[in-house]
Structures are given as structure tokens and as C-alpha cells.
Enzyme design. Sequence first.
Site, PDB file in Angstrom:
ATOM      1  N   GLU A 122      -3.085  -9.352  -0.202  1.00 33.99           N
ATOM      2  CA  GLU A 122      -3.430  -8.399  -1.257  1.00 33.99           C
ATOM      3  C   GLU A 122      -4.936  -8.300  -1.499  1.00 33.99           C
ATOM      4  O   GLU A 122      -5.454  -7.212  -1.719  1.00 33.99           O
ATOM      5  CB  GLU A 122      -2.753  -8.797  -2.579  1.00 33.99           C
ATOM      6  CG  GLU A 122      -1.232  -8.646  -2.578  1.00 33.99           C
ATOM      7  CD  GLU A 122      -0.782  -7.183  -2.595  1.00 33.99           C
ATOM      8  OE1 GLU A 122      -1.608  -6.292  -2.377  1.00 33.99           O
ATOM      9  OE2 GLU A 122       0.417  -6.946  -2.809  1.00 33.99           O
TER      10      GLU A 122
HETATM   11  C1  BLG Z   1       3.390  -1.859  -5.857  1.00 29.32           C
HETATM   12  C2  BLG Z   1       3.957  -2.494  -7.100  1.00 29.32           C
HETATM   13  C3  BLG Z   1       5.416  -2.155  -7.248  1.00 29.32           C
HETATM   14  C4  BLG Z   1       5.630  -0.668  -7.140  1.00 29.32           C
HETATM   15  C5  BLG Z   1       5.018  -0.175  -5.850  1.00 29.32           C
HETATM   16  O1  BLG Z   1       3.625  -0.496  -5.866  1.00 29.32           O
HETATM   17  O2  BLG Z   1       2.024  -2.094  -5.818  1.00 29.32           O
HETATM   18  N1  BLG Z   1       3.834  -3.932  -6.988  1.00 29.32           N
HETATM   19  C6  BLG Z   1       3.107  -4.662  -7.821  1.00 29.32           C
HETATM   20  O3  BLG Z   1       2.556  -4.206  -8.778  1.00 29.32           O
HETATM   21  C7  BLG Z   1       3.009  -6.103  -7.542  1.00 29.32           C
HETATM   22  O4  BLG Z   1       5.859  -2.608  -8.505  1.00 29.32           O
HETATM   23  O5  BLG Z   1       7.018  -0.415  -7.144  1.00 29.32           O
HETATM   24  S1  BLG Z   1       7.727   0.383  -8.323  1.00 29.32           S
HETATM   25  O6  BLG Z   1       7.364  -0.244  -9.571  1.00 29.32           O
HETATM   26  O7  BLG Z   1       9.140   0.291  -8.046  1.00 29.32           O
HETATM   27  O8  BLG Z   1       7.229   1.757  -8.209  1.00 29.32           O
HETATM   28  C8  BLG Z   1       5.204   1.309  -5.618  1.00 29.32           C
HETATM   29  O9  BLG Z   1       4.585   2.055  -6.594  1.00 29.32           O
HETATM   30  C9  BLG Z   1       0.546  -3.372  -4.523  1.00 29.32           C
HETATM   31  C10 BLG Z   1       1.475  -2.197  -4.555  1.00 29.32           C
HETATM   32  C11 BLG Z   1       0.645  -1.027  -4.159  1.00 29.32           C
HETATM   33  C12 BLG Z   1      -0.348  -1.604  -3.200  1.00 29.32           C
HETATM   34  N2  BLG Z   1      -0.440  -3.045  -3.481  1.00 29.32           N
HETATM   35  C13 BLG Z   1       1.204  -4.655  -4.226  1.00 29.32           C
HETATM   36  O10 BLG Z   1       1.585  -4.715  -2.876  1.00 29.32           O
HETATM   37  C14 BLG Z   1      -1.717  -1.004  -3.277  1.00 29.32           C
HETATM   38  O11 BLG Z   1      -2.627  -1.621  -3.750  1.00 29.32           O
HETATM   39  N3  BLG Z   1      -1.850   0.220  -2.802  1.00 29.32           N
HETATM   40  C15 BLG Z   1      -3.131   0.916  -2.790  1.00 29.32           C
HETATM   41  C16 BLG Z   1      -3.663   0.950  -1.399  1.00 29.32           C
HETATM   42  S2  BLG Z   1      -5.117   1.901  -1.342  1.00 29.32           S
HETATM   43  O12 BLG Z   1      -6.177   1.132  -1.957  1.00 29.32           O
HETATM   44  O13 BLG Z   1      -4.881   3.142  -2.030  1.00 29.32           O
HETATM   45  O14 BLG Z   1      -5.375   2.104   0.052  1.00 29.32           O
END
Ligand code: BLG
Length: 486
Positions: free
Chosen positions: A315
Site C-alpha cells: 500500500e
Molecule cells: C479500497 C477500500 C475498500 C473499497 C475499495 O477501495 O481502497 N479499502 C480500504 O479502504 C482499505 O473499502 O471497497 S468498498 O468499500 O466496498 O467500495 C473500492 O472502492 C485501497 C483501496 C483503493 C486503493 N488502495 C486499499 O487497497 C487505492 O489507493 N487506489 C488509488 C490508486 S491511484 O492512486 O488512484 O492510482
Amino acid sequence: MFIPMAFRPRRAFWLLATGILLALGGCVEKTPSTLERIKEDGVLRVVTRNSPATYFQDRSGETGFEYELVKRFAEDLGVKLQVETADNLDDLFNRLNQKNGPVLAAAGLVASEGRKAQARFSHPYLEVTPQVIYRSGAPRPTRPEDLLGKRILVLQGSTHAEQLAVLKRSYPELQYEESSAVEVVDLLRMVDEGQIDLTLVDSNELAMNQVYFPNVRVAFDLGDSRALGWAVAPGEDQSLLQEVDRFLDGVQENGTLQRLKDRYYGHVDVLGYVGAYTFAKHLQQRLPRYEQHFRRASQEQEIDWRLLAAIGYQESLWQPAATSKTGVRGLMMLTQSTAQAMGVANRLDARQSILGGSKYFALIKEGLSDELLEPDRTWFALAAYNIGIAHLGDARRLARQEGLDPNKWLDVKKMLPRLAQKQWYSKTRFGYARGGETVHFVQNIRRYYDILTWVTQPQMEGTQIAESALHMPAVIKEKPLESLPN
Ligand code: BLG
């Protein structure tokens, strides 16, 4: 009344016939072949080395590339596997040649000419290249002449020692030391810490270990690639070796060998060399600050702390202030709503982020369908942590529609990237999602989890990770270095 033998024809005939049969029996009854003996005993005795590239203990018990491969061979033969470890290479070949000793060596051995007297080798199962290793920051050696005047240590009895002996004929000033008290990880650590200038290891061993040693670099390849093989004693008959060859050809064809190579030697392929030694640096410099929080979360949620730490690395590279473009924040990258739901007041506080993220992960895992069984259940939970449970459900439904198994991670992971393609997501319940990223997310975490597990083997538990990263697996011994050339 006495009747001489000659006058008792029937009896004489039977005596003679029995005698001939017995004599014939004695000749016909041959000693069983090595393979027959193994099958009769129901045990395959194998000698190996206790090192990360061959055989060691991890979270689920015995493991290692050689171990996994030889375990499959024993299963194939329908016998039990009995593994013993040699102290060093000389000891290994001695055991192999001992009467009533192990019959097979599976120990990452180069099938070299110099070993012909000690062993007969199987078909090759891995190509490796001998590499000169130096410490980053020091001038990089690029050719054999650059080895002169350096403190060089290699394993006693290794093919690398053979290579240096050959080189010394052309460069009599070349100085090097051999040791039987160390393993490859020790050599790399000694280069990493600057105790020696150079060592020689095989490319597969570096690939496996680069993730532990941030300062270790390849100087140059010393010679062409060579093959690793399993070995039997030269005195044995051909039966076992033929069976080994048949087995190795089979695993080559059915993809098993490739899967094992990916798992054990694939870090560098996945992380790249820079990623691998960056990981090693972070392991030493960052993780020690947060290890206690991961251990605490592990106790609370009953989830292996190394898996939680692996999530944290994927992460944020263990950085509490990490922020994504989409506003997801902190060491465990919580969305605002996840943070709220988990009672995390400050997402940038490492402790809160780790405890909250771990709680969220445990809840997700708990809530998954009962049909999902370990270890896949854990990989599904990781996917849901990243993409959300709703989209994961879509991917599972797509798998079912395609005739795949929605309860197998291997099948569902093929469907996840489709969630980003209109032709597919337009037909799903929850629509578009970046499923390809989720596949990488899970893959990377599994990789980090493996690495963290290897660095913190049971023998190392209780020590802080920074220390365990420096003093790698349980194969480390004290090594006398006073005699090294200066
Ligand atoms: C996750 C959330 C989930 C959520 C999904 O997104 O975050 N997890 C956490 O907060 C730990 O709860 O599921 S939902 O609640 O059912 O919708 C989907 O929305 C986090 C993700 C998103 C991702 N990392 C943990 O893995 C992230 O940071 N994405 C951004 C990437 S970028 O910077 O835009 O490239």
C-alpha cells in the site's frame, strides 16, 4: 535292509532335481536395484543444504525449491521422503557416497566436470550463471583482472572455488579464501556489510537473496551458464537416475517446474533488481518502526503479522504519510469511509492505520462465503480489501458464467481484468473497476509475504526484524575470517 543310492532311482531323482533348483535359485536371485530398494523400504532418503534456495522452514513447515521438487518426486514414487542436511558441500558428497547413506542429492548442485568422481548427475532442471558479487559504492569490477588484490571468499568445494583455481593459473597473484563454515547467504551478507570485497554465487541464489541485501550488486558474469542437476553416487546402478530423469522431464513438460521457479526465484523478475534491493533497504530501515503495531494487530485479529506487514508494504512502502490521487491515505491506504467505519480518527497515524486496516481486512475475510477455503480465502480477502467486495462478487459471477470455478483464486484472477473492459463490465451488477490492478495487488502481497516469512523463520521469531534481516536464516554460523587476505 540297506539299499545303495543307485538302487533307489526315484529318491535320487528328487534329490538331484531339488539340488539343481536350489543352485539355480541362488544364481537367479539377484540383488534389487536402487529403485526397487527405495520402493521396498517405502522411503526416499535425500541429502540437501539448509539454505533459502534449497531447503528451510517457513510458516507452514518445510519448504524450499529443492524440497518442493523432491517432495513431488517422492509422491510420484509413492514413498515417504526423508530429508537430511549436510554441513557443507564436502559433507554432502561424503554422505552421498556413504554405504547406507542417502541415495539422492537435491541441493542446487552444478553438474560440473570436477564433480564427476563424486556424483552422477540427472538431466538439468535449472540454468544458472556464476556471478561475481560486489558491494554498491565500491568500484565495480568488470573483468577477471579486477579480482586481483581483493578479499574474496567462496564456499569450499564449490564450483566457484574450481573456477577461481583455474583463474589463478593465469593470474598467480589472485588471492581467495574458501570456507566450509558458511552458506551462500553468509557470503552475500558479508559483501553487504563490507566484511569481504567480493564473492561468487550462482544467479539463482542471488535472485533469491537480493531482497535481503540492499548493498549487494552483480559485478559481472564469470563464464557461461551451467546446469543444475540432482546427483546419485557413482557406485549406484542406473535405476534411480533413470527415474529421476523421467520425473524431471515430466515436470518440465507439465509446467510444475516453471511454477516452482517463479515462486522461489521469481522475486527479481517481479520486483526488478532495483525493487528487490529497495525492499531489502526498507526491510532494514522502515519496518522496524512499525513491526510492533503489526504484531499487535496480528494478536487482535488472529492474522499472521507478516501478511499484514506485506499489505502495508504494497500500500505505502511502509510510509505513514502516503496519499493516493484518489485521496486514499496512510500506511494501510484507508478510504475515508473505511477509516470512519473502523474508528480511525487520524489516517496518517501509523499505529491507527495499521490497527484499523488490519481490523478491516479481518472483517472482510470473516464475511466471505464459506465456500472459499484457505489458502485461496486469504487471496480473495486481499482482493476485496483493494477492489471492494461488490466488484469481487462480479468477478466470481463472471467466472461461473465462463465455466470456471468461482471459488478458485486462479480462476477468478483471470476474470478480474475484465471488469475494466466495457464488453464485460456492462453486463455486471456493479460495473467498471480496475481489476487488473487488483491482480497485481494480490500478487505483490503474496510475494512480500513469502519474503517476510523467509526472513522471520521460526528460529528467528522473537528477534526484531531489523536484526533478523541482517542475520538471515538459521543456516548462519560463525566464520573465522582472520586468515583472509587483506
Ligand atoms: C479500497 C477500500 C475498500 C473499497 C475499495 O477501495 O481502497 N479499502 C480500504 O479502504 C482499505 O473499502 O471497497 S468498498 O468499500 O466496498 O467500495 C473500492 O472502492 C485501497 C483501496 C483503493 C486503493 N488502495 C486499499 O487497497 C487505492 O489507493 N487506489 C488509488 C490508486 S491511484 O492512486 O488512484 O492510482
